[in-house]
Design a protein around this motif. Structure first.
Motif, PDB file in Angstrom:
ATOM      1  N   VAL A  19      -5.653  -5.708 -10.167  1.00  0.00           N
ATOM      2  CA  VAL A  19      -5.181  -5.089 -11.439  1.00  0.00           C
ATOM      3  C   VAL A  19      -5.929  -3.924 -11.737  1.00  0.00           C
ATOM      4  CG1 VAL A  19      -5.507  -5.367 -13.727  1.00  0.00           C
ATOM      5  CG2 VAL A  19      -4.473  -7.115 -12.703  1.00  0.00           C
ATOM      6  N   ALA A  20      -7.177  -3.787 -11.499  1.00  0.00           N
ATOM      7  CA  ALA A  20      -8.188  -2.672 -11.529  1.00  0.00           C
ATOM      8  C   ALA A  20      -7.724  -1.613 -10.616  1.00  0.00           C
ATOM      9  CB  ALA A  20      -9.718  -2.896 -11.277  1.00  0.00           C
ATOM     10  N   LEU A  21      -7.300  -1.950  -9.428  1.00  0.00           N
ATOM     11  CA  LEU A  21      -6.657  -1.054  -8.573  1.00  0.00           C
ATOM     12  C   LEU A  21      -5.348  -0.612  -8.717  1.00  0.00           C
ATOM     13  CD1 LEU A  21      -8.445  -2.431  -5.182  1.00  0.00           C
ATOM     14  CD2 LEU A  21      -9.327  -0.515  -6.626  1.00  0.00           C
ATOM     15  N   ARG A  22      -4.685  -0.856  -9.725  1.00  0.00           N
ATOM     16  CA  ARG A  22      -3.264  -0.963  -9.917  1.00  0.00           C
ATOM     17  C   ARG A  22      -2.282  -1.289  -9.007  1.00  0.00           C
ATOM     18  NH1 ARG A  22      -2.374   2.809 -14.705  1.00  0.00           N
ATOM     19  NH2 ARG A  22      -0.594   3.464 -13.249  1.00  0.00           N
ATOM     20  N   PHE A  23      -2.681  -2.347  -8.101  1.00  0.00           N
ATOM     21  CA  PHE A  23      -1.822  -2.630  -6.882  1.00  0.00           C
ATOM     22  C   PHE A  23      -0.592  -3.325  -7.406  1.00  0.00           C
ATOM     23  CE2 PHE A  23      -0.758  -6.047  -3.949  1.00  0.00           C
ATOM     24  CZ  PHE A  23      -0.777  -5.244  -2.869  1.00  0.00           C
ATOM     25  N   TYR A  24      -0.434  -3.927  -8.584  1.00  0.00           N
ATOM     26  CA  TYR A  24       0.784  -4.590  -8.861  1.00  0.00           C
ATOM     27  C   TYR A  24       1.852  -3.767  -9.443  1.00  0.00           C
ATOM     28  CZ  TYR A  24      -1.595  -9.089  -9.106  1.00  0.00           C
ATOM     29  OH  TYR A  24      -2.366 -10.020  -8.708  1.00  0.00           O
ATOM     30  N   ARG A  25       1.850  -2.363  -9.109  1.00  0.00           N
ATOM     31  CA  ARG A  25       2.724  -1.478  -9.329  1.00  0.00           C
ATOM     32  C   ARG A  25       3.646  -1.516  -8.018  1.00  0.00           C
ATOM     33  NH1 ARG A  25       0.426   4.387  -9.655  1.00  0.00           N
ATOM     34  NH2 ARG A  25      -0.803   3.563  -7.865  1.00  0.00           N
ATOM     35  N   TRP A  26       3.203  -1.971  -6.907  1.00  0.00           N
ATOM     36  CA  TRP A  26       4.039  -1.986  -5.719  1.00  0.00           C
ATOM     37  C   TRP A  26       4.473  -3.482  -5.609  1.00  0.00           C
ATOM     38  CZ3 TRP A  26       4.817   2.811  -4.300  1.00  0.00           C
ATOM     39  CH2 TRP A  26       3.984   3.480  -4.589  1.00  0.00           C
TER      40      TRP A  26
END
Length: 73
Positions: free
Chosen positions: A34-41
């Motif tokens: 979540v902190a790395l904004r991985f869930y955009r992908w």
């Protein structure tokens, strides 16, 4: 025979212990993604989180860490 942990003289099965450890590790991995904004992908985050949990749990059960002396009977 299924190994068990002895905590204070009470025998605890390994399945709940390893599941809790895997859940805590999966929670840390989730927070990191979540902190790395991985869930955009990721197309379906809940399904992905479940797969991460199952993978971590499988790795914990296949490659167990050494148990400290006195926890196993």
């Amino acid at each position: 025979m299924i190994p068990e942990y002895s905590v204070g003289g009470v025998l605890i099965a390994t399945v709940p212990v390893t599941a809790i450890i895997a859940f805590l590790i999966a929670l840390v991995v989730h927070r990191l993604m979540v902190a790395l904004r991985f869930y955009r992908w990721v197309w379906h985050p809940v399904l992905f989180d479940t797969a991460v949990f199952v993978t971590i749990w499988c790795l914990i059960t296949l490659y167990p860490l050494p148990v400290p002396q006195g926890l196993l009977p």
